[in-house]
Motif scaffolding. Structure first.
Motif, mmCIF file in Angstrom:
data_model
loop_
_atom_site.group_PDB
_atom_site.id
_atom_site.type_symbol
_atom_site.label_atom_id
_atom_site.label_comp_id
_atom_site.label_asym_id
_atom_site.label_seq_id
_atom_site.Cartn_x
_atom_site.Cartn_y
_atom_site.Cartn_z
ATOM 1 N N ARG A 148 0.850 -1.194 0.000
ATOM 2 C CA ARG A 148 0.000 0.000 0.000
ATOM 3 C C ARG A 148 0.886 1.244 0.000
ATOM 4 O O ARG A 148 2.038 1.212 0.451
ATOM 5 N N TYR A 176 -7.032 2.477 -0.500
ATOM 6 C CA TYR A 176 -6.776 1.959 0.843
ATOM 7 C C TYR A 176 -7.909 2.421 1.745
ATOM 8 O O TYR A 176 -8.250 3.614 1.786
ATOM 9 N N ARG A 179 -10.472 1.817 7.591
ATOM 10 C CA ARG A 179 -11.124 0.993 8.603
ATOM 11 C C ARG A 179 -10.673 -0.464 8.563
ATOM 12 O O ARG A 179 -11.102 -1.272 9.392
ATOM 13 N N VAL A 180 -9.758 -0.786 7.633
ATOM 14 C CA VAL A 180 -9.145 -2.108 7.675
ATOM 15 C C VAL A 180 -8.351 -2.270 8.973
ATOM 16 O O VAL A 180 -8.091 -3.396 9.422
ATOM 17 N N ALA A 181 -7.995 -1.145 9.607
ATOM 18 C CA ALA A 181 -7.305 -1.208 10.899
ATOM 19 C C ALA A 181 -8.174 -1.888 11.956
ATOM 20 O O ALA A 181 -7.648 -2.406 12.955
ATOM 21 N N GLY A 183 -9.765 -4.499 11.315
ATOM 22 C CA GLY A 183 -9.671 -5.913 10.994
ATOM 23 C C GLY A 183 -10.489 -6.313 9.783
ATOM 24 O O GLY A 183 -11.570 -5.780 9.538
ATOM 25 N N GLU A 184 -9.936 -7.239 9.004
ATOM 26 C CA GLU A 184 -10.701 -7.891 7.946
ATOM 27 C C GLU A 184 -11.615 -8.935 8.574
ATOM 28 O O GLU A 184 -11.261 -9.591 9.545
ATOM 29 N N PRO A 202 -4.819 -5.961 10.342
ATOM 30 C CA PRO A 202 -4.380 -5.433 9.043
ATOM 31 C C PRO A 202 -3.059 -6.059 8.619
ATOM 32 O O PRO A 202 -2.174 -6.318 9.448
ATOM 33 N N THR A 205 0.774 -3.150 6.999
ATOM 34 C CA THR A 205 0.974 -2.164 8.071
ATOM 35 C C THR A 205 2.082 -1.167 7.750
ATOM 36 O O THR A 205 2.102 -0.070 8.307
ATOM 37 N N VAL A 254 -14.068 -5.965 4.146
ATOM 38 C CA VAL A 254 -13.562 -4.797 4.865
ATOM 39 C C VAL A 254 -14.673 -3.758 4.890
ATOM 40 O O VAL A 254 -15.607 -3.814 4.083
#
Length: 295
Positions: A148, A176, A179-181, A183-184, A202, A205, A254
């Motif tokens: 990313r 990107y 809110r992927v932070a 979690g998937e 994630p 990172t 996601v």
């Protein structure tokens, strides 16, 4: 009484790394099936001696895609292959995301760049976004050759894309999603029915870093999906180009900025199904296989 013979298909690497392999074989044996792990490729196995071949940890298929697809077609002529060969071929190429979107499934917006196409160039002006972008190969597994890029680093993203294109590999560019932070969400469906889910941390990172040795499922934990997440996963399955639901599927989701679940990937070839995260995971999988094995 004839015993149904089941090949649980793996790879040379997968045979030693797949923690689900032995429990699944044991669970199938408990159900009266003659199950054994078998390595795909190489021509050593006589696939016609099996009544059913269940594709599992074929984790080297990305590097041997043409060979793997030929194997799937040949094996499907020798026995019953699940998931079926046409579905495997469809799912090996992430252009399937475009097809899902056309059929009304909420997916992560994706731009595809094709090698050799004058209309699909890695223009830095188009490889940026308010939260950055993710660049990945169209044929990939485990975030291989994926990275990313933060806003303002479009030239770096373009170099990544051009490198892949010059090697003859198609490229995906996705926004990107911050809110992927959170979690998937990975939802596992067996025989078209929801079985269980996990949430994982994630993966990308470190911005601008291609790390092909990263752990593919960090921070794994059991998860109870929301109604919206379940509906999205089931909508993805309903959109498959198949008259029957797959034996197994993993739908990775996601959240966008509004909290809406989007399909990141729909995995039908060799996904980790996280069977060890539920007490009866191998038994659930074995029940789905046994249902297919019934005449």
């Amino acid at each position: 009484m004839t015993v149904t013979r089941v090949a649980v298909v793996t790879s040379e690497a997968g045979a030693g790394l797949d923690g689900d392999l032995a429990p699944v074989v044991a669970a199938l044996t408990d159900r009266g099936l003659a199950a054994e792990p078998v390595v795909w490729g190489g021509g050593a196995a006589a696939w016609e001696r099996f009544d059913l071949a269940v594709v599992r940890s074929v984790w080297d298929y990305v590097e041997r895609l043409d060979e793997f697809l030929r194997w799937a077609d040949d094996t499907a002529r020798a026995t019953r292959l699940w998931n079926p060969a046409p579905l495997i071929r469809w799912n090996c190429d992430k252009h399937y995301l475009r097809e899902l979107a056309r059929r009304g499934v909420a997916v992560v917006p994706t731009r595809f760049l094709e090698p050799g196409s004058p209309h699909d160039t890695a223009d830095p002006a188009e490889l940026d976004g308010p939260d950055g972008v993710v660049v990945k190969p169209i044929v990939s597994a485990g975030a291989l050759d994926t990275a990313r890029y933060e806003p303002g680093h479009a030239e770096q993203a373009a170099r990544h894309a051009r490198t892949l294109l010059e090697r003859g590999r198609g490229v995906m560019v996705q926004p990107y999603l911050p809110r992927v932070a959170e979690g998937e969400r990975a939802l596992v469906l067996l025989g078209g029915v929801f079985s269980h889910a996990v949430r994982k941390g994630p993966l990308l990172t470190e911005p601008g870093v291609i790390d092909n040795d990263r752990h593919p499922h960090p921070g794994l934990a059991p998860y109870r999906p929301t109604g919206a997440e379940l509906r999205t996963a089931l909508a993805a399955l309903a959109a498959l180009p198949s008259p029957r639901p797959p034996l197994y599927a993993r739908v990775d989701l996601v959240l966008d900025g509004d909290g809406r679940p989007l399909v990141l990937e729909l995995e039908l070839v060799e996904p980790n199904l996280f069977l060890d995260t539920v007490p009866d995971g191998p038994a659930r999988f074995a029940d789905a296989v046994a249902a297919l094995a019934r005449p």
